[in-house]
Motif scaffolding. Structure first.
Motif, PDB file in Angstrom:
ATOM      1  N   PHE A 107       0.837  -1.199   0.000  1.00 34.80           N
ATOM      2  CA  PHE A 107       0.000   0.000   0.000  1.00 34.80           C
ATOM      3  C   PHE A 107       0.876   1.255   0.000  1.00 34.80           C
ATOM      4  O   PHE A 107       0.670   2.179  -0.811  1.00 34.80           O
ATOM      5  CB  PHE A 107      -0.914  -0.033   1.217  1.00 34.80           C
ATOM      6  CG  PHE A 107      -1.709   1.213   1.444  1.00 34.80           C
ATOM      7  CD1 PHE A 107      -2.897   1.437   0.763  1.00 34.80           C
ATOM      8  CD2 PHE A 107      -1.269   2.174   2.350  1.00 34.80           C
ATOM      9  CE1 PHE A 107      -3.634   2.600   0.989  1.00 34.80           C
ATOM     10  CE2 PHE A 107      -2.000   3.330   2.585  1.00 34.80           C
ATOM     11  CZ  PHE A 107      -3.179   3.545   1.894  1.00 34.80           C
ATOM     12  N   LEU A 108       1.873   1.298   0.882  1.00 31.48           N
ATOM     13  CA  LEU A 108       2.744   2.472   0.975  1.00 31.48           C
ATOM     14  C   LEU A 108       3.611   2.624  -0.263  1.00 31.48           C
ATOM     15  O   LEU A 108       3.876   3.742  -0.723  1.00 31.48           O
ATOM     16  CB  LEU A 108       3.624   2.365   2.226  1.00 31.48           C
ATOM     17  CG  LEU A 108       2.900   2.424   3.569  1.00 31.48           C
ATOM     18  CD1 LEU A 108       3.889   2.225   4.717  1.00 31.48           C
ATOM     19  CD2 LEU A 108       2.167   3.747   3.744  1.00 31.48           C
ATOM     20  N   TRP A 111       1.505   4.001  -3.149  1.00 28.01           N
ATOM     21  CA  TRP A 111       1.176   5.391  -2.859  1.00 28.01           C
ATOM     22  C   TRP A 111       2.404   6.285  -3.008  1.00 28.01           C
ATOM     23  O   TRP A 111       2.288   7.445  -3.426  1.00 28.01           O
ATOM     24  CB  TRP A 111       0.571   5.528  -1.464  1.00 28.01           C
ATOM     25  CG  TRP A 111      -0.920   5.533  -1.497  1.00 28.01           C
ATOM     26  CD1 TRP A 111      -1.767   4.538  -1.115  1.00 28.01           C
ATOM     27  CD2 TRP A 111      -1.754   6.601  -1.975  1.00 28.01           C
ATOM     28  NE1 TRP A 111      -3.076   4.905  -1.321  1.00 28.01           N
ATOM     29  CE2 TRP A 111      -3.106   6.160  -1.849  1.00 28.01           C
ATOM     30  CE3 TRP A 111      -1.512   7.857  -2.501  1.00 28.01           C
ATOM     31  CZ2 TRP A 111      -4.176   6.950  -2.222  1.00 28.01           C
ATOM     32  CZ3 TRP A 111      -2.587   8.650  -2.885  1.00 28.01           C
ATOM     33  CH2 TRP A 111      -3.895   8.197  -2.734  1.00 28.01           C
ATOM     34  N   ALA A 114       2.680   7.012  -6.601  1.00 23.85           N
ATOM     35  CA  ALA A 114       1.639   7.959  -7.006  1.00 23.85           C
ATOM     36  C   ALA A 114       1.953   9.370  -6.536  1.00 23.85           C
ATOM     37  O   ALA A 114       1.779  10.346  -7.279  1.00 23.85           O
ATOM     38  CB  ALA A 114       0.288   7.503  -6.446  1.00 23.85           C
ATOM     39  N   ILE A 115       2.413   9.515  -5.308  1.00 25.62           N
ATOM     40  CA  ILE A 115       2.699  10.847  -4.756  1.00 25.62           C
ATOM     41  C   ILE A 115       3.830  11.524  -5.519  1.00 25.62           C
ATOM     42  O   ILE A 115       3.752  12.706  -5.881  1.00 25.62           O
ATOM     43  CB  ILE A 115       3.037  10.727  -3.256  1.00 25.62           C
ATOM     44  CG1 ILE A 115       1.777  10.382  -2.452  1.00 25.62           C
ATOM     45  CG2 ILE A 115       3.661  12.030  -2.732  1.00 25.62           C
ATOM     46  CD1 ILE A 115       2.050  10.001  -1.014  1.00 25.62           C
ATOM     47  N   LEU A 343       3.146   8.346   4.666  1.00 21.26           N
ATOM     48  CA  LEU A 343       2.471   9.051   3.575  1.00 21.26           C
ATOM     49  C   LEU A 343       2.646  10.563   3.711  1.00 21.26           C
ATOM     50  O   LEU A 343       2.903  11.266   2.725  1.00 21.26           O
ATOM     51  CB  LEU A 343       0.986   8.693   3.559  1.00 21.26           C
ATOM     52  CG  LEU A 343       0.641   7.244   3.186  1.00 21.26           C
ATOM     53  CD1 LEU A 343      -0.862   7.019   3.256  1.00 21.26           C
ATOM     54  CD2 LEU A 343       1.170   6.896   1.803  1.00 21.26           C
TER      55      LEU A 343
END
Length: 416
Positions: A107-108, A111, A114-115, A343
């Motif tokens: 998940f991290l 992300w 994506a970030i 995040l």
């Protein structure tokens, strides 16, 4: 000490930092919370707060503290079940936790991609796509993307959970052996650490050369020491007893390391002597400060700091005090706090790396991080307390319903 229902009531009114749980060593949660804050700060290079974190006061940093605390917590949480139920049944919760960590890591990771991709597009900064080991993700996705779920390719600042997950897979066996022969477990862990540094044993990295930044064969030693400590604490003992000479030896090492870091003449002389020892054939992880293989100076600094703090009664009192409540709250919900903090740190990295004037974003790092992590921890704590209150009220509600309708059969346990 407040009872659970009183705690729940205070949380419902908006309280954030709950008191230390009865029977739970407050130092574990407090220091894990402090480590999580430190990790967040260190994960945003260029902010003004990073000059005051643990890595500035010695050779080790918050990563060693995190692994040690996690090992202690695992020993306390799982040794009782494994001792009573055996390896297979007692180890099941540990393996479920390892799977959870693996999913959180994925998940991290995605992300993070994506970030950084969004930051590169919106902030017009293509250099972001070359940072934190992202270059191969975008230049060779056909090789790199399949490697991500296999843990072969890991991104910078999102690479601590894989080794933790791998160590948890072996934790039931280590605990089972520690309940019988703790000294043998300790000796085996030291030998594995030594062999990893001597022969450069590591898990592979792909498609880049090299291995994992947090080498499981080396970092297992810190985790195992924590695990053995937790098992001993569960039995009412200390794994390493309080000894006056050992306390002062550890404190002396901490003082020497501080001088080593900040007195140039001393630091230069000691580094030169370490280099000479290396030229005589002493293994590199005895005479360096390498983090991947947990070099001996780092290892000794982390263990000495932990030992000194564990021997001081004032530390336990401080960890259980009211002002330290927010640290205990963070540490009690470590995985959620770590994930949310990671995040937030990735977003702050993108801003600090990209803005023409990064100073405002850099100064905002700590306030933003604390708001995010404390907010997530407070929500998790409220949910935990609600479950406790529901579980406590459950039997009373069931008894009342039977009194009102005695002809009804007893409720069966849910299969969920």
């Amino acid at each position: 000490m407040q009872q659970p229902d009183t705690i729940a009531a205070s949380a419902a009114k908006g309280g954030v930092a709950a008191p230390a749980l009865p029977g739970r060593d407050p130092r574990i949660d407090a220091f894990r919370g402090l480590a999580l804050i430190t990790i967040f700060i260190d994960h945003v290079p260029g902010n003004p707060y990073e000059f005051y974190t643990l890595r500035n006061w010695g050779f080790s940093d918050a990563a060693e503290a995190f692994f040690l605390m996690s090992g202690i917590a695992a020993g306390l949480a799982y040794s009782g079940g494994i001792g009573r139920k055996g390896l297979a049944e007692g180890g099941l919760p540990v393996w479920k936790r390892a799977w959870t960590l693996y999913l959180v890591h994925l998940f991290l990771t995605f992300w993070a991609i994506a970030i950084y991709a969004a930051g590169s597009h919106w902030l017009q900064n293509p250099d972001l796509l070359t940072k934190i080991n992202l270059r191969m993700v975008f230049s060779a996705p056909e090789d790199t993307l399949p490697a991500l779920p296999m843990l072969l390719h890991q991104l910078g600042y999102v690479n601590i959970l894989p080794v933790y997950s791998v160590l948890l897979v072996t934790t039931p066996l280590v605990i089972w052996a520690a309940l019988k022969r703790p000294g043998l477990v300790m000796a085996g862990s030291i030998l594995l650490w030594f062999a990893a540094g001597l022969w450069r044993l590591n898990f592979p990295n792909y498609p880049n050369p090299g291995g994992w930044f947090f080498n499981p064969f080396s970092w297992q030693l810190i985790f195992t020491i924590g695990l053995l400590t937790g098992v001993s604490l569960k039995q009412g003992n200390r794994f390493v007893p309080k000894l006056g000479w050992l306390f002062w030896l550890a404190a002396g090492w901490l003082a020497l390391v501080l001088v080593w870091r900040y007195v140039p003449v001393v630091g230069s002389m000691l580094n030169h002597q370490m280099a000479r020892l290396g030229s005589f054939g002493i293994p590199f992880h005895f005479v360096s400060h390498d983090k991947t293989f947990v070099a001996l100076p780092r290892l000794l600094h982390a263990l000495a700091l932990a030992y000194v703090l564990s021997c001081l009664p004032m530390v336990r009192r401080a960890a259980g005090s009211g002002p330290a409540g927010f640290l205990r709250l963070l540490g009690r919900h470590g995985l959620l706090v770590f994930a949310s903090g990671t995040l937030a740190s990735l977003v702050m990295q993108v801003l600090v790396f990209s803005l023409v004037n990064p100073a405002p974003a850099a100064w905002a790092v700590l306030p933003v991080g604390m708001v995010v992590m404390l907010g997530v921890a407070a929500l998790a704590e409220r949910r935990r307390l609600a479950r406790l209150a529901a579980a406590k009220a459950g039997p009373a509600v069931d008894s009342m319903s039977r009194m009102m309708a005695p002809d009804l059969p007893p409720a069966r346990a849910s299969a969920k």
